[in-house]
Enzyme design. Structure first.
Site, PDB file in Angstrom:
ATOM      1  CG  HIS A  38      -2.531   5.674  -1.303  1.00  0.00           C
ATOM      2  ND1 HIS A  38      -3.265   6.837  -1.369  1.00  0.00           N
ATOM      3  CD2 HIS A  38      -1.473   5.954  -0.508  1.00  0.00           C
ATOM      4  CE1 HIS A  38      -2.682   7.774  -0.653  1.00  0.00           C
ATOM      5  NE2 HIS A  38      -1.586   7.261  -0.122  1.00  0.00           N
ATOM      6  CD  GLU A  67      -7.378   4.499  -3.826  1.00  0.00           C
ATOM      7  OE1 GLU A  67      -8.121   5.452  -3.559  1.00  0.00           O
ATOM      8  OE2 GLU A  67      -6.426   4.149  -3.089  1.00  0.00           O
ATOM      9  CB  CYS A  75      -5.609  10.999  -2.405  1.00  0.00           C
ATOM     10  SG  CYS A  75      -4.343   9.886  -3.088  1.00  0.00           S
ATOM     11  CB  CYS A  93      -5.489   7.178  -5.776  1.00  0.00           C
ATOM     12  SG  CYS A  93      -4.348   6.428  -4.574  1.00  0.00           S
TER      13      CYS A  93
END
Length: 148
Positions: free
Chosen positions: A50, A52, A80, A83
């Site tokens: 992801h 992040e 999410c 993260c």
């Protein structure tokens, strides 16, 4: 705030050329970007790739340690659960995000991991910065993907 969110949007737009969900992130310390990332889950075949996570990893490499105590992260979409946990574990000081995530948002929408008093670190959260631009980037991507 808008300047760094626009930098995160630039990261997100890189995803459009590689058929990734357009989410971007930048980590900032002392007014300078020390980490950048955009979604690479499909490209790397990695569920953890992801924006992040990748931005945090680059910031840790650039700063020489895993504690990002005096850093902020700007993300185009509310993080999410995974993260949000990484943000807490990396000791990020502040999270600024664009679009709220009604399905997976873990920093105020569905959960509030960033400010859960049961955890050892809490993060200041600012949501909705350039929200329309961030949300439009995502909705346009999915409309195109679905052929609408």
């Amino acid at each position: 705030m808008e300047y760094f969110m626009r930098e995160a949007i630039k990261e997100a737009k890189k995803c459009l050329f590689i058929d990734e969900v357009p989410v971007g992130a930048v980590v900032v310390k002392d007014g300078k970007i020390v980490g950048r990332g955009h979604n690479l889950r499909e490209t790397l075949k990695d569920a953890t790739a992801h924006a992040e996570i990748l931005a945090i990893q680059e910031a840790c490499r650039n700063l020489g340690g895993w504690r990002l105590i005096d850093c902020e992260i700007y993300v185009t979409l509310e993080p999410c659960v995974m993260c949000a946990g990484a943000l807490v574990n990396s000791r990020i000081k502040r999270l600024v995000f664009g679009a709220y995530d009604k399905r997976f948002g873990a920093c105020g929408t569905l959960y509030n991991i960033a400010y859960d008093e049961r955890l050892n670190h809490r993060i200041e959260v600012v949501g909705g910065v350039l929200e329309k631009e961030c949300a439009t980037l995502l909705s346009d991507f999915f409309k195109k993907k679905r052929g609408l």
